[in-house]
Structure formats: structure tokens, C-alpha cells
Design an enzyme around this catalytic site. Structure first.
Site, PDB file in Angstrom:
ATOM      1  CD  GLU A   9      45.158  38.549  18.776  1.00 16.66           C
ATOM      2  OE1 GLU A   9      45.414  38.000  17.689  1.00 16.66           O
ATOM      3  OE2 GLU A   9      44.897  39.742  18.873  1.00 16.66           O
ATOM      4  CE1 TYR A  66      45.546  35.472  26.162  1.00 14.75           C
ATOM      5  CE2 TYR A  66      44.888  35.721  23.866  1.00 14.75           C
ATOM      6  CZ  TYR A  66      44.725  36.047  25.198  1.00 14.75           C
ATOM      7  OH  TYR A  66      43.762  36.937  25.579  1.00 14.75           O
TER       8      TYR A  66
END
Ligand code: FAD
Ligand code: NAP
Ligand code: SF4
Length: 675
Positions: free
Chosen positions: A172, A174
Site C-alpha cells: 500500500e 508504506y
């Protein structure tokens, strides 16, 4: 004796999963969700109740919301971190509550990298993300070593807090993902450059965590299998990473789809159910450890089908457990029609989190309020009339009847649902019919007396012998006072969605709120359009880097549509935080022309006459569709105002301003627990 978890209906989904050192009671994973309780006052007690309720409901394994391994990795300055023993101690409230209910739970370790919403953000390179105002500081080599150590320390503390495992968030967009992707890693040292160097960070994290926690502890690694951004990974690279993570000691591989900055919808209502499971299926062939499919899986039938066709070993569902903590139990008992389905609206979960508010659920306001919103049997049983079977009337009627009250529900139409009967007809919103299916069943189970085709007049209320009357009569469309508003080319949204009028090839939509956008979607979506994956340019086979190709948009048979608002500025700015951009992009694909700063002059045979930012303009349209907001339907107000019956107004009947189903259901439920 029959195994508690075995089921003829869901032999794959409810089959235990043997991980060698421990066995999960079924193949259902409750995916990680930040709830806002992590940082709230008394949050650990509330989280304990929240997770315990879901463990009681039968989930095999749960994953907590993301917890940072150090300060820099926090999503925001006050978000959760686990770096010290005194912090681990508090987590025991959660793990003990879950274990008491026979459940298992893993802590998600999430370092937010350049997505951190604070000035101490760090990343492999100092490249600001398009969705954060803070430019991250580039990690030094020592900083990288310290960060890995922080992951290890965090996992060890999770173990000491009696978690059954950890999930290492590698997708995602990160921190870990930022190391892997070329687009965010410009380093020239051993942590950047070649792919081998870029994946060193995730592999080292998993390897050293495994070394520390020993072999009897679950490590889930969330692997991005489809980046959906330019300069994302290629399929061969993703497979290689999956295999290295497996070698490094992961127990399970969970699927990650997209970055937060991707401009492709991945979880909202319009994403077809289970569409990304194919990607997990392709990965599964290259690994020996179990893999978990995710994204837009919200029924036990679909979960079972994905497992049965061999696309995954386990199914992750997150929001479906906000909507219904008893999902697994109901599936096991053959009570699927009682499942309160997640409709993927994001309105009370993700949108809340992005606004810094506590998450809940549009269809289940009790989610994350388990210690506050309690349904106790009523002390005094009452005879209650509910007028209107829209979302407000339905939720009140079911909740009040579940407490023992004798409830009669009157509805003027031939079916329950109110405005949800319009919402469910919008392309990409068919999930809304699941909520009506749920209520239909609840009315029966809770013995609510339902009168359809029954428009209530005040007299029968006054003479009906009711102790309480709840008016949930909803809204009626606002009629703007514009010259020509009664011209034959004017239609109201309800008639358009119900196809009571045949709309021509050119149309102006007056009003660009949620309904204006939905009507534009309705009128611009051809019966036989391009598919979701084509429209958004998703390469499910990941043949192209990042899993993206040129979006097809929509082309054939397009209506000329104008979407209008008086306010100056971007249209749809009040739509949901996580969904507004999708509505806008979708209409842009379909060449809908959006005009702000509009003054409506008149409607006549020529079309609609406007002034746009002060300049006169005629839109020579066949039809003008009015979506100019709502007013409360309060024709029962005057007659009941002076009566002695205790009367309550809920949903749109109470106030049409800022009304949506979230508010309607929440208000109705809160009244029902207090009456
Ligand atoms: P209503 O849904 O209006 O229900 C009122 C009911 O009362 C009606 O069934 C009516 O027939 C009945 N009634 C009225 N008078 C009487 C009487 N005298 N006797 C008997 N019955 C009576 N909201 C969201 O949160 N998310 C969305 O994505 C969303 N999308 C939408 C899309 C569309 C196209 C539309 C039209 C609405 C959408 N909404 C959405 C709004 C949402 O549907 C409403 O906010 C919600 O339905 C309001 O609930 P309610 O029960 O107060 O009123
Ligand atoms: P709305 O969001 O209040 O929008 C009404 C629109 O009409 C605005 O664009 C407003 O903009 C315009 N308008 C207001 N008064 C007007 C007038 N007198 N003349 C001309 N235009 C006027 O209401 P809605 O679209 O009817 O939606 C109702 C509720 O349903 C909303 O609160 C929404 O939350 C909910 N809903 C949500 C979704 C979703 O996806 N979450 C979808 C559909 C509906 P200007 O004043 O600038 O012209
Ligand atoms: Fe699902 Fe909407 Fe509830 Fe979120 S608010 S859990 S998306 S139904």
C-alpha cells in the site's frame, strides 16, 4: 461428534488451517483496520470488546490496526506505536479478551514511511508523496539498521503481549513498499539501485523478526501483488520477493493491492466483488506457504468459491466484520440471509479514519461502540408505530423490536427501502440491495408487523392506541424556483432513476451533490459498457510494470451530459474523502462536462439558459434533471404537533440537511436503544 467448524455448505472456508505449530479454526482472516480506538481515551477496553465480539463470531484469525515500530513510522503524531514494555502491557487486555473467546489475533506492524502525516517522516529517499504535505527525510544506513531493529523489537513486544503473531505491512505504499519500488527509492547504497538491493529491507525485516520470535509465532507478510502505480514492480519481481519472504520465515502471505496514491479504485462499491483474487491465485502457484486473498470479498459464498477454485488458502475480509461481527457464525449455521453485508461505501469506516474520527459502520453503528451502544431488553414493553420504511424506519423498527417492543411499520410504497431503492439502481451500487435483504429478514425475525402500500394519515395514528410514534417519512426533492421549472423537459431524479421518463441524448443535471453525481453515472453508463478493469486500466496479469495499462475510458453511444452547481470550486468536494475522487474520475472518463459557478436563468424549448462565471451560456439539452437537494417530508407534523402521543422524528423527516443513510441509521439505532 461433528467438528464445530466443519460445514457442508462451506467445506473450504470453514476447514481448519494447520500452520504446523498452531491451527486456525477456519480460513477466515479479519483484515487490519485502523479504528481510531487505538488512540482514544479508554481505547484498550473498547478495542478488547470490539475484537472479542468478532472472535465470538467465529473469525479464524484477526489482525489489528497498524501499529508503528517507532516514532517516525507513526501515521500521525498521536497514532499508535509499540516500542516499550509498558505499551505492550496494555495490549494484553486485547489478547486476553480474544483468547477467552477462542480466537487468535496478530498485531500489524506498520511503518508509514513517507505517508506519515508529520514532519519527522522518513523514507528510503527524500521524495514527497502526492498525498502528504510532508517531505520525508532520507534514512541513513544507520537509520535503516535501527528501523529494522525497531520492527524486531515491536514483534517481540507483540509476542510478550500474547499476540499469536504479527503482520508486517509490506504494501500500500508504506515504508517497506517504498524501499521496493523504483519510484520511491533512489538510493545508491546496498538498500537501493538493483531490485536485489531494494528488496533487502523487507527480507531483512522478516528474517530478523523470525530469528527473534522463534518458530512458533505467526508472521504474515503483506505482499503487494499489484502496485497500480507507474514504476511499480513487474510480476517476476513480485514472485521473487514472495519467495524470498517465504525463505526468510513468513508463515502466511497476505495480498496487497495498490498504493494509497494509486488512482484506481480497489475497495469501493464499484469494484466488482473478488476481482483481485485472480492475482493471489497466480502467486499461490509460486509459493508453498498459504496465501490470503483480499479486497471486495463480502459473502461466504464468494469466499468459498475463491478457495474452491484454488486461488487462495485463506480469505481476508475486513470491513465485512465491521458490518457484522457474526458473519462466520451465521455462515456456519446456514443463516447467510441474516448477514448484514458491507456495502463498501467507506462512509463510516475509512472516511472517518481519514477525518481523524472513530471508525464505525453505516449499516452497523454498534461497530467500535460495543461498550456504549448496548441492546438490552426493554424494561417497559411498548406499542410503537413507525411511519416510513426507509433506512431510518427499518433500522429503528428492527432494533426496537429486538428489545421486545411491539412494533408496527407502515410504508406508503409497495416495497421497503425508501431512497435505497433508488440508490441500488445506480451502476456500481447494487450492493445497497443487500442492506434491504438484511432488513427484510430482520423484520420477520423480530416480528415487526409490516403494512406496505399503506400511506399513514394522522387520524389512524391518533386513534391507534400507540404508546410512541416514530416518524421516518424521509425526504422529498427540493423544487428550485427557476423560470421554466414546470417545462416538459424538466425531470426529477427519482423519475429518471426509475425510468419513468425517457431521457434524450443531451442532458443537464442541476445540482452536483451525491445524487447529482449518481444520476450522472446512471445516465452516462451504457448498458453494454467496457468492464471495470478496462475502464480503470488494470492489468490483472501484471504483464506491464505496476499492473497498469492505458485506461479505455468509455466511448460508444455517449450522451452529452452537463453536471452543474452554483457554488464556485471543484464539483463533488463534499463527497466522501475516499470516494469523491473516484466519482469525479469516472465521470471524466465518460466525458461529462462539469460546470461550477453557475447561475440558472431559465429553462425553455431551447434548453437551459445559464450564466457561468458571469458569461451567458445556453445548453441546448433535451432534458434538465433536478438533483437540487431535499426537504423533510413532514406532512404529519402539524396534525401530531399538539397531540399527546410521544412523537419522534428520525432520518430525513427530522432534518434533510447533511442527510445520508449513515446519519439516518445511526440516529434510528440510538433512539431504539433508549426508548
Ligand atoms: P427515505 O429513504 O426517504 O424513506 C422514507 C420512507 O417513508 C419512504 O419509503 C416513503 O415512502 C415513506 N413514507 C413517507 N411518508 C409516508 C406516510 N405518510 N406513510 C407511510 N410511509 C411514508 N446515502 C448514503 O449514505 N450513501 C449513498 O451512497 C447514498 N446514495 C444515494 C443514491 C441515491 C440515488 C439516492 C436517491 C439517495 C442516496 N442516499 C445515499 C441517501 C439515502 O438513501 C437517504 O439519506 C436515506 O434513504 C434517508 O433515509 P430515511 O429513512 O430518512 O428516508
Ligand atoms: P446535496 O448533497 O445537498 O446536493 C444538492 C445539490 O443541489 C448541491 O450541488 C447544491 O449545490 C444544489 N442546490 C441546492 N439548492 C439548490 C437550489 N435551490 N437550486 C439549484 N441547485 C440547488 O443533496 P443530494 O445530492 O440530494 O444528496 C442527498 C444526500 O444523499 C446527501 O447528503 C448525500 O450525502 C447523500 N448521498 C450520498 C452519496 C454518496 O455517494 N455518499 C450518494 C448520493 C447521495 P449548489 O447550491 O452549489 O448549486
Ligand atoms: Fe462497509 Fe460502509 Fe460499513 Fe465501511 S461503513 S464497513 S464500507 S458498510
Amino acid at each position: 461428534m461433528k467438528n464445530e467448524e466443519s460445514s457442508d455448505r462451506y467445506p473450504y472456508l470453514l476447514k481448519p488451517l494447520d500452520l504446523g505449530f498452531t491451527t486456525l479454526r477456519n480460513r477466515v482472516l479479519m483484515g487490519s483496520m485502523h479504528t481510531g480506538l487505538e488512540e482514544a481515551w479508554g481505547g484498550y477496553e473498547k478495542m478488547a470488546a470490539y475484537y472479542a465480539e468478532r472472535a465470538r463470531g467465529g473469525v479464524g484469525l484477526m489482525v489489528t490496526g497498524g501499529v508503528s515500530p517507532n516514532f517516525a513510522g507513526r501515521v500521525s503524531p498521536f497514532s499508535a506505536q509499540l516500542s516499550y514494555f509498558w505499551q505492550a502491557w496494555k495490549h494484553r487486555k486485547i489478547t486476553e479478551a480474544v483468547h477467552r473467546e477462542g480466537g487468535k489475533i496478530a498485531l500489524q506492524i506498520l511503518h508509514s514511511g513517507r505517508y506519515a502525516f508529520h514532519p519527522l517522516a522518513v523514507a528510503p529517499s527524500a521524495i514527497q508523496s502526492p498525498i502528504s504535505p510532508f517531505r520525508p527525510k532520507e534514512l541513513t544506513q544507520r537509520g535503516i539498521e535501527r528501523t529494522i531493529q525497531d520492527f524486531v523489537n515491536c514483534a517481540h513486544l507483540a509476542q510478550s503481549a500474547h499476540y499469536d503473531g504479527v503482520e508486517i505491512m509490506g504494501s500500500e505504499g508504506y515504508l517497506i513498499h517504498e524501499f521496493i519500488a523504483q519510484r520511491t527509492n533512489y538510493r545508491k547504497d546496498r538498500w537501493g539501485g538493483s531490485y536485489q538491493n531494494r528488496i533487502r529491507f523487507p527480507v531483512e525485516v522478516v528474517r530478523r523478526v523470525r530469528e527473534k520470535v522463534g518458530s512458533h509465532f505467526i508472521i504474515i507478510y503483506r505482499l503487494s501483488m499489484l502496485d497500480l502505480v507507474k514504476e511499480g514492480s513487474e510480476w517476476e519481481e513480485i514472485v521473487e520477493l514472495g519467495q524470498k519472504i517465504q525463505e526468510a520465515g513468513a508463515t502466511l502471505i497476505n495480498t496487497g493491492i495498490g498504493w494509497h496514491e494509486s488512482r484506481v479504485p480497489t475497495i469501493v462499491t464499484r469494484v466488482p466483488r473478488g476481482v483481485f483474487a485472480l492475482v493471489t491465485g497466480r502467486m499461490r502457484k509460486h509459493l508453498t506457504i498459504p496465501v490470503i486473498a483480499t479486497n471486495r470479498i463480502n459473502t461466504p459464498g464468494l469466499a468459498e468459491a475463491i478457495l474452491a477454485r484454488g486461488d487462495a488458502d485463506m480469505i481476508s475480509m475486513a470491513r465485512p466484520f465491521l458490518a457484522d461481527p457474526d458473519f462466520v457464525k451465521k455462515a456456519r449455521e446456514g443463516r447467510e440471509d441474516e448477514i448484514n453485508s458491507c456495502i463498501a461505501c467507506n462512509q463510516a469506516c475509512l472516511d472517518h479514519v481519514f477525518q481523524g474520527k472513530r471508525a464505525s459502520c453505516l449499516v452497523n453503528p454498534r461497530a467500535c461502540y460495543e461498550t456504549e451502544l448496548i441492546f438490552k431488553p426493554a424494561l417497559k414493553l411498548k406499542k410503537i408505530a413507525v411511519i416510513g420504511a426507509g433506512p431510518a424506519g427499518l433500522s429503528f423498527a428492527c432494533a426496537a423490536a429486538s428489545r421486545g417492543h411491539q412494533v408496527t411499520l407502515f410504508e406508503a410504497n409497495s416495497e421497503i427501502g425508501g431512497q435505497f431503492n433508488l440508490a441500488k439502481k445506480i451502476p456500481g451500487k447494487s450492493e445497497f440491495s443487500e442492506t434491504l435483504r438484511y432488513y427484510q429478514r430482520q423484520l420477520v425475525l423480530n416480528q415487526v408487523t409490516l403494512h406496505l402500500n399503506h400511506r399513514v394519515l394522522s387520524q389512524e395514528i391518533l386513534e391507534g392506541g400507540f404508546d410512541e410514534v416514530v416518524l421516518a417519512t424521509g425526504v422529498i426533492p427540493r423544487v428550485p424556483s427557476i423560470p421554466g421549472i414546470d417545462h416538459p423537459k424538466v425531470a426529477f431524479y427519482g423519475d429518471v432513476i426509475q425510468k419513468k421518463v425517457k431521457i434524450g441524448q443531451s442532458v443537464a443535471i442541476m445540482g452536483a451533490g451525491g445524487i447529482g453525481f449518481d444520476v450522472a453515472e446512471f445516465l452516462s453508463t451504457p448498458q453494454e459498457g467496457v468492464s471495470f478493469v478496462e475502464e480503470w486500466g488494470i492489468d490483472l496479469k501484471s504483464d506491464r510494470r505496476g499492473g497498469l495499462f492505458e485506461s479505455q475510458g468509455k466511448s460508444q453511444d455517449l450522451r452529452q451530459i452537463y453536471l452543474l452547481q452554483r457554488t464556485q470550486g471543484k464539483l463533488g468536494s463534499k463527497l466522501g474523502k475516499t470516494t469523491g475522487w473516484i466519482h469525479r474520475a469516472s465521470l471524466q472518463h465518460k466525458k461529462v462536462e462539469m460546470l461550477d459557478g453557475v447561475h440558472y436563468e431559465k429553462i425553455d424549448d431551447q434548453g437551459i439558459h445559464l450564466e457561468v462565471h458571469g458569461k451567458k451560456r445556453l445548453l441546448a439539452v433535451d432534458h434538465v434533471v433536478i438533483c437540487a437537494g431535499q426537504q423533510p417530508q413532514r406532512d404529519l407534523f402539524e396534525p401530531l404537533k399538539h397531540s399527546l402521543i410521544s412523537t419522534h422524528w428520525i432520518g430525513g423527516a427530522d432534518s434533510a440537511a447533511e442527510l445520508d443513510a449513515k446519519r439516518a441509521i445511526d440516529q434510528a439505532t440510538r433512539l431504539a436503544v433508549s426508548i
